[in-house]
Design a protein around this motif. Structure first.
Motif, short mmCIF file in Angstrom:
data_model
loop_
_atom_site.label_atom_id
_atom_site.label_comp_id
_atom_site.label_asym_id
_atom_site.label_seq_id
_atom_site.Cartn_x
_atom_site.Cartn_y
_atom_site.Cartn_z
N UNK A 1 43.65 59.36 77.53
CA UNK A 1 43.93 60.63 78.21
C UNK A 1 45.26 61.21 77.75
N UNK A 2 46.30 60.38 77.66
CA UNK A 2 47.61 60.87 77.25
C UNK A 2 47.59 61.43 75.85
N UNK A 3 46.75 60.85 74.99
CA UNK A 3 46.67 61.32 73.60
C UNK A 3 45.72 62.50 73.44
N UNK A 4 44.87 62.73 74.43
CA UNK A 4 43.85 63.76 74.30
C UNK A 4 42.71 63.34 73.40
N UNK A 5 42.51 62.03 73.25
CA UNK A 5 41.48 61.51 72.36
C UNK A 5 40.10 61.63 72.99
N UNK A 6 39.09 61.80 72.15
CA UNK A 6 37.72 61.85 72.62
C UNK A 6 37.08 60.47 72.60
N UNK A 7 37.59 59.61 71.72
CA UNK A 7 36.96 58.30 71.53
C UNK A 7 38.01 57.27 71.14
N UNK A 8 37.96 56.11 71.79
CA UNK A 8 38.79 54.99 71.38
C UNK A 8 38.02 54.11 70.43
N UNK A 9 38.69 53.45 69.53
CA UNK A 9 38.02 52.59 68.57
C UNK A 9 38.90 51.39 68.25
N UNK A 10 38.29 50.27 67.98
CA UNK A 10 39.04 49.09 67.56
C UNK A 10 38.15 48.22 66.69
N UNK A 11 38.77 47.38 65.90
CA UNK A 11 38.06 46.40 65.07
C UNK A 11 38.32 45.01 65.64
N UNK A 12 37.27 44.22 65.77
CA UNK A 12 37.39 42.86 66.27
C UNK A 12 36.82 41.93 65.21
N UNK A 13 37.59 40.91 64.83
CA UNK A 13 37.11 39.97 63.84
C UNK A 13 35.80 39.35 64.29
N UNK A 14 34.90 39.16 63.35
CA UNK A 14 33.54 38.72 63.66
C UNK A 14 33.51 37.42 64.46
N UNK A 15 34.44 36.51 64.19
CA UNK A 15 34.41 35.21 64.86
C UNK A 15 34.89 35.27 66.30
N UNK A 16 35.52 36.37 66.69
CA UNK A 16 36.09 36.47 68.04
C UNK A 16 35.08 37.01 69.05
N UNK A 17 34.04 36.21 69.31
CA UNK A 17 33.03 36.62 70.27
C UNK A 17 33.63 36.83 71.66
N UNK A 18 34.60 36.01 72.03
CA UNK A 18 35.20 36.13 73.36
C UNK A 18 35.88 37.46 73.55
N UNK A 19 36.62 37.93 72.54
CA UNK A 19 37.28 39.23 72.64
C UNK A 19 36.26 40.35 72.73
N UNK A 20 35.22 40.28 71.89
CA UNK A 20 34.20 41.32 71.91
C UNK A 20 33.52 41.40 73.28
N UNK A 21 33.19 40.27 73.87
CA UNK A 21 32.53 40.26 75.17
C UNK A 21 33.47 40.78 76.27
N UNK A 22 34.76 40.43 76.17
CA UNK A 22 35.71 40.94 77.15
C UNK A 22 35.79 42.46 77.08
N UNK A 23 35.87 43.00 75.88
CA UNK A 23 35.93 44.45 75.72
C UNK A 23 34.66 45.11 76.25
N UNK A 24 33.51 44.51 76.00
CA UNK A 24 32.26 45.08 76.51
C UNK A 24 32.27 45.13 78.04
N UNK A 25 32.88 44.14 78.66
CA UNK A 25 32.93 44.13 80.13
C UNK A 25 33.80 45.26 80.66
N UNK A 26 34.67 45.83 79.81
CA UNK A 26 35.52 46.95 80.19
C UNK A 26 34.97 48.28 79.72
N UNK A 27 33.73 48.31 79.25
CA UNK A 27 33.10 49.57 78.89
C UNK A 27 33.01 49.87 77.41
N UNK A 28 33.53 49.00 76.55
CA UNK A 28 33.43 49.20 75.12
C UNK A 28 32.01 48.91 74.65
N UNK A 29 31.59 49.57 73.56
CA UNK A 29 30.27 49.35 72.99
C UNK A 29 30.37 49.26 71.47
N UNK A 30 29.42 48.56 70.88
CA UNK A 30 29.37 48.52 69.42
C UNK A 30 29.07 49.91 68.88
#
Length: 226
Positions: free
Chosen positions: A174-203
């Motif tokens: 919101x502060x940046x006025x962005x329409x979309x957030x994006x991040x890269x998660x290393x393939x082996x970090x399943x735990x991080x990917x699942x945590x982000x999904x629980x906060x509303x992130x999607x592939x």
């Protein structure tokens, strides 16, 4: 080079040290207040200027190490890794960092808009489909590099709007006025990917965590306001 969401998980860091039961986990004879008003909504969010980030650099490193847990060696390694990433990203145009605090620092998140045609954008473009880069206006794609929150925020009430991680990521966009957030998660970090999904992130491109080759990255996106 890739972005790193610096969220301690059991897949990449030692388990957090046990903490007193202040999380709202139900116990016999005690109602679970977490499903109503948040007992943590008193945490204030505010941005830091670049100068303030530098002034509080050591404190931010301590926060990351503390929520990571582990012995002295792991504590120092986690802290050093976090500070390296912070120093690198703080030099990027449009860099923004938010802290959460009560009487003490309780969390932080930071990132930067994907603008221009510098080397980082070229590297990022190697992981992201052109359709994603084209679907948002220039400067309205925001890279979330770090979300640092206590273990309770990662384990409990992830779908609640007042969850601290959700508040931090929503405010960054919101502060940046962005329409979309994006991040890269290393393939082996399943735990991080699942945590982000629980906060509303999607592939990117679909609603699932698709299989990716070893050594590559998953691209996760977050719609502003989530």
């Amino acid at each position: 080079m890739s972005a790193h969401v610096l969220i301690p998980t059991t897949s990449n860091l030692p388990a957090p040290r046990p903490a007193p039961d202040r999380s709202g986990t139900p116990t016999p004879g005690r109602p679970n207040r977490e499903r109503g008003s948040s007992p943590h909504e008193g945490e204030r969010l505010r941005p830091l200027s670049r100068g303030q980030v530098e002034d509080r650099r050591q404190e931010l490193g301590d926060l990351y190490a503390e929520v990571s847990g582990g012995g002295p060696w792991a504590w120092n390694e986690a802290r050093a890794d976090f500070l390296r990433h912070l120093a690198s990203d703080a030099r990027r145009p449009g860099f923004s960092l938010l802290i959460a605090e009560t009487t003490v620092l309780t969390g932080c998140a930071y990132g930067f808009p994907l603008i221009g045609a510098g080397p980082w954008r070229a590297d990022f473009g190697g992981h992201v489909r052109e359709g994603l880069l084209r679907r948002v206006a220039p400067g309205r794609l925001f890279v979330v590099s770090a979300i640092v929150v206590p273990p309770r925020v990662r384990r409990e009430n992830q779908d609640r709007a007042w969850n601290l991680a959700r508040r931090l990521q929503r405010r960054l966009l919101a502060d940046d006025g962005a329409a979309l957030g994006v991040t890269l998660v290393e393939a082996r970090n399943d735990g991080i990917a699942e945590t982000l999904r629980s906060w509303g992130w999607r592939s990117a491109g679909d609603g699932t965590l698709t299989a990716v080759p070893p050594g590559s990255c998953r691209v996760l996106v977050l719609t502003a306001g989530t």
